[in-house]
Design a protein around this motif. Structure first.
Motif, PDB file in Angstrom:
ATOM      1  N   ALA A 110      42.819  44.724  48.090  1.00  0.00           N
ATOM      2  CA  ALA A 110      42.614  43.282  47.922  1.00  0.00           C
ATOM      3  C   ALA A 110      41.225  43.016  47.334  1.00  0.00           C
ATOM      4  CB  ALA A 110      42.777  42.570  49.265  1.00  0.00           C
ATOM      5  N   ARG A 159      36.721  37.594  45.445  1.00  0.00           N
ATOM      6  CA  ARG A 159      36.504  36.245  45.934  1.00  0.00           C
ATOM      7  C   ARG A 159      37.592  35.853  46.934  1.00  0.00           C
ATOM      8  NH1 ARG A 159      34.956  30.947  44.862  1.00  0.00           N
ATOM      9  NH2 ARG A 159      36.909  29.940  44.358  1.00  0.00           N
ATOM     10  N   GLY A 160      38.840  36.120  46.533  1.00  0.00           N
ATOM     11  CA  GLY A 160      39.955  35.826  47.426  1.00  0.00           C
ATOM     12  C   GLY A 160      39.815  36.590  48.735  1.00  0.00           C
ATOM     13  N   ALA A 161      39.380  37.849  48.647  1.00  0.00           N
ATOM     14  CA  ALA A 161      39.230  38.680  49.842  1.00  0.00           C
ATOM     15  C   ALA A 161      38.156  38.101  50.762  1.00  0.00           C
ATOM     16  CB  ALA A 161      38.888  40.108  49.448  1.00  0.00           C
ATOM     17  N   LEU A 162      37.029  37.721  50.166  1.00  0.00           N
ATOM     18  CA  LEU A 162      35.928  37.161  50.951  1.00  0.00           C
ATOM     19  C   LEU A 162      36.384  35.899  51.676  1.00  0.00           C
ATOM     20  CD1 LEU A 162      32.894  37.521  51.513  1.00  0.00           C
ATOM     21  CD2 LEU A 162      32.449  35.983  49.612  1.00  0.00           C
ATOM     22  N   GLU A 194      40.941  43.796  43.650  1.00  0.00           N
ATOM     23  CA  GLU A 194      41.611  42.917  42.691  1.00  0.00           C
ATOM     24  C   GLU A 194      40.997  41.530  42.654  1.00  0.00           C
ATOM     25  OE1 GLU A 194      45.728  42.868  43.720  1.00  0.00           O
ATOM     26  OE2 GLU A 194      46.064  44.766  42.709  1.00  0.00           O
ATOM     27  N   GLU A 195      40.655  41.007  43.814  1.00  0.00           N
ATOM     28  CA  GLU A 195      40.194  39.619  43.928  1.00  0.00           C
ATOM     29  C   GLU A 195      39.085  39.557  44.968  1.00  0.00           C
ATOM     30  OE1 GLU A 195      40.427  36.706  42.759  1.00  0.00           O
ATOM     31  OE2 GLU A 195      42.045  36.889  41.287  1.00  0.00           O
TER      32      GLU A 195
END
Lengths: 234, 289
Positions: free
Chosen positions: B172, B178-181, B175-176
């Motif tokens: 995760a 920002r999304g993970a954070l 790939e992303e």
């Protein structure tokens, strides 16, 4: 529940937010409106801790979280569904949802949360094994919201959830916002879709060039002459 | 050139290919997740070889058992490398990171010269000359063990990435970020864990090869140049690609060794490498982005 107190945010030399203050009461849907570049996304990114403040404080559930790291804020129940969704494209729908409940507190409820989001968004049940990158835009948005719900949020921030979606899907998204509210989650909704957002909001703030221009209960703003002129084209 | 000679070469190629796979998996993992080209990977493998060499000579621990020491040692070195040296310059332009990993590589190699001299050292096990015989084929036990080690570790890494929460979080975050954070994943922590795992892979590859390869400060370079080819062949960031690529390069070297004089045995691998760059730059298993 959330108390933003006179925050300033700068990108380098450029000041984007000026003395922005907003309050969100528990159990409400609050909208943050404004045109492109008015500072909506900057505001929610400051709330999530992705952007540092140059001035001001943010309090969440009575605690000063101004200096708390973003991933820690998620654990406290402050969850943002970012603009552009940021789903993990090569992970399956189920894996994406599992990552929503990565933190210990949320992980304990993983099974129940999965049931809840699958009930809210039945389409995801059919897609569990599919890679998120192969979903349609609307499905990805639902997945992003569902993934956020997996974190057991107390306050869910939705940054432009209707962006780029067909009108019928926009309708769906707004309906699901109300269903999430009925689950007891407080919502901060960032939207350009002003009439629909105001229609479901208990309270709304309008950002203009980095400051709060107007604020008031959703229904009042719908009838506000300034709003009508600027955003509703009436 | 009889059939046994060909089979023998192919088996030897496959066995060493497994080790290439393991070195490349560490490299591709680090690249895939952090977008860092780790030029220090060879130096990390060298540290793994020395760990095994000293564990064997000072403590009389079998090279293949010393992997249990090597994994935590290299994990800690790798994680510290990421945490203290790379994290501060994560947002810097790519060439700065490149210089940093290259610099660390030079530092580690020279540290090894300083501490252990540039001399070649050989790990002599009691089963050094043990062979498995199948018909006219003789297969070195050590190379079989190295191959099996590489396969087991590859399997573990693959399982970790595909089935565990930590592995999914690594994917995760790759790939992303920002999304993970925003999902509560501590991305910086994921980064140092990933670097630790990548370094441990290099270390295990070092341990596995130490019994049949001399150990010296710049030994990692030989494997890492091959590993870079493997990573490009398999697709940058693809673990499965690194695995398959390692075996393919191992076999290609074996075929090259049969046709050309020894010094030119890598010619086929290099041709493959150039063809991949020309016609499928994303690699065999690479994704488009």
């Amino acid at each position: 529940m959330l108390d933003i107190n006179k925050i300033d945010v700068c990108y380098g030399e450029i000041q984007v937010l000026r003395q922005v203050s907003l309050k969100i009461q528990e159990g409400q849907v609050v909208s943050l409106l404004g045109s492109n570049g008015s500072g909506k996304t900057t505001t929610v990114n400051s709330i999530s801790g992705v952007l540092p403040l140059t001035q001001g404080t943010i309090e969440f559930m009575g605690e000063d979280i101004t200096k708390v790291e973003p991933h820690v804020r998620v654990g406290k129940g402050l969850v943002q569904i970012p603009e552009g969704r940021c789903v993990f494209p090569s992970l399956t729908v189920k894996e994406n949802l599992e990552m929503g409940s990565y933190l210990k507190g949320a992980k304990a409820f993983r099974r129940e949360s999965l049931d809840l989001v699958m009930t809210l968004f039945p389409i995801l049940r059919e897609r569990t094994g599919q890679r998120a990158g192969t979903l349609s835009g609307g499905e990805q948005q639902m997945l992003a919201i569902a993934r956020g719900l997996m974190s057991k949020p107390k306050l869910l921030i939705l940054d432009e959830p209707s962006l780029g979606l067909a009108p019928i899907l926009v309708e769906d998204i707004f309906k699901s916002v109300l269903r999430i509210k009925s689950e007891g989650v407080t919502i901060l909704l960032v939207e350009q879709n002003v009439p629909q957002a105001l229609g479901i909001s208990d309270y709304a703030y309008v950002l203009e060039e980095g400051s709060v221009g107007l604020s008031g209960p959703g229904k009042d703003l719908l009838n506000n002459a300034h709003i009508k002129k600027l955003y509703l084209g009436l | 050139m009889n059939i046994y000679y060909i089979l023998q070469s192919l088996i030897d190629g496959l066995l060493i290919g497994g080790v290439y796979s393991l070195v490349a998996i560490g490299l591709t993992l680090i690249f895939g997740v952090m977008r860092i080209v780790n030029f220090a990977h060879g130096a990390l493998m060298m540290l793994g070889m020395y760990t095994t060499y000293w564990a064997f000579n000072l403590l009389h621990i079998d090279p293949y058992l010393s992997i249990l020491i090597c994994v935590p040692v290299l994990f800690i070195i790798g994680a510290a490398f990421q945490k203290f040296l790379i994290t501060p310059i994560l947002d810097a332009p790519e060439h700065n990171q490149l210089l940093l990993t290259l610099g660390v590589s030079l530092f580690l190699e020279n540290l090894a010269v300083f501490l252990w001299s540039p001399n070649y050292r050989v790990t002599r096990t009691s089963y050094e000359f043990a062979y498995l015989y199948i018909g006219d084929l003789s297969i070195s036990l050590q190379r079989v063990l190295a191959f099996l080690t590489a396969m087991v570790v590859t399997g573990i890494v693959y399982f970790l990435l595909s089935k565990t929460d930590l592995g999914k979080a690594i994917r995760a975050a790759s790939e992303e970020p920002r999304g993970a954070l925003l999902m509560g994943i501590n991305v910086r922590r994921i980064y140092w864990i990933t670097f630790g795992i990548g370094a441990a892979c290099a270390g295990v590859a070092g341990s596995a090869t130490a019994p049949f390869f001399p150990v010296y400060p710049t030994v990692g370079g030989i494997f890492v140049i091959t590993a870079f080819m493997v990573v490009v062949l398999g697709g940058m960031g693809s673990v499965l690609g690194a695995f398959a690529g390692g075996l393919i390069i191992g076999l290609a070297d074996a075929v090259g060794g049969m046709i050309f004089p020894g010094a030119m045995k890598s010619i086929i691998s290099f041709i493959l490498f150039i063809l991949i760059l020309l016609f499928k730059p994303t690699g065999l298993f690479g994704s488009k982005n």
